[in-house]
Enzyme design. Structure first.
Site, PDB file in Angstrom:
ATOM      1  N   CYS A 180       0.829  -1.214   0.000  1.00  0.00           N
ATOM      2  CA  CYS A 180       0.000   0.000   0.000  1.00  0.00           C
ATOM      3  C   CYS A 180       0.858   1.256   0.000  1.00  0.00           C
ATOM      4  O   CYS A 180       1.598   1.501  -0.930  1.00  0.00           O
ATOM      5  CB  CYS A 180      -0.992  -0.003   1.156  1.00  0.00           C
ATOM      6  N   HIS A 181       0.786   2.048   1.075  1.00  0.00           N
ATOM      7  CA  HIS A 181       1.549   3.291   1.176  1.00  0.00           C
ATOM      8  C   HIS A 181       2.910   3.103   1.851  1.00  0.00           C
ATOM      9  O   HIS A 181       3.697   4.032   1.927  1.00  0.00           O
ATOM     10  CB  HIS A 181       0.735   4.345   1.939  1.00  0.00           C
TER      11      HIS A 181
END
Length: 96
Positions: free
Chosen positions: A30-31
């Site tokens: 994800c991030h």
């Protein structure tokens, strides 16, 4: 810790750098690839992440690919929770 908090945490950077320097598997999803930018690890690597990180990764000198999982040496990156089965398979392979 969320990805935005951990990318600014010096102690986390030291741990991540130590893992990377020892060429042990380093898996981020994800991030979380933001921390690879902040530690300088992203430069010259081919990575995937949540799509909104594409510009950040490219500005840091990484090549962004839109794939469920991307392996570049010891780095294992993935885009989002929908990709977890492939992400886990890549981690399992790296640890085998």
């Amino acid at each position: 810790m969320n990805a935005d908090t951990i990318r600014g945490n010096k102690q986390a950077h030291e741990i991540i750098d130590a893992i990377n320097d020892s060429n042990k598997p380093l898996a981020v999803i994800c991030h979380a690839p933001w921390v690879l930018i902040n530690t300088g690890i992203a430069k010259g690597k081919t990575l995937t992440a949540y799509p909104t990180l594409q510009t950040d990764l490219e500005n840091a000198g990484a090549k962004y690919v839109d794939k469920t999982v991307q392996v570049d040496n010891n780095l294992i990156t993935s885009r989002n929770p929908d990709d977890i089965p492939n992400f886990v398979d890549a981690i399992d392979k790296a640890l085998s």
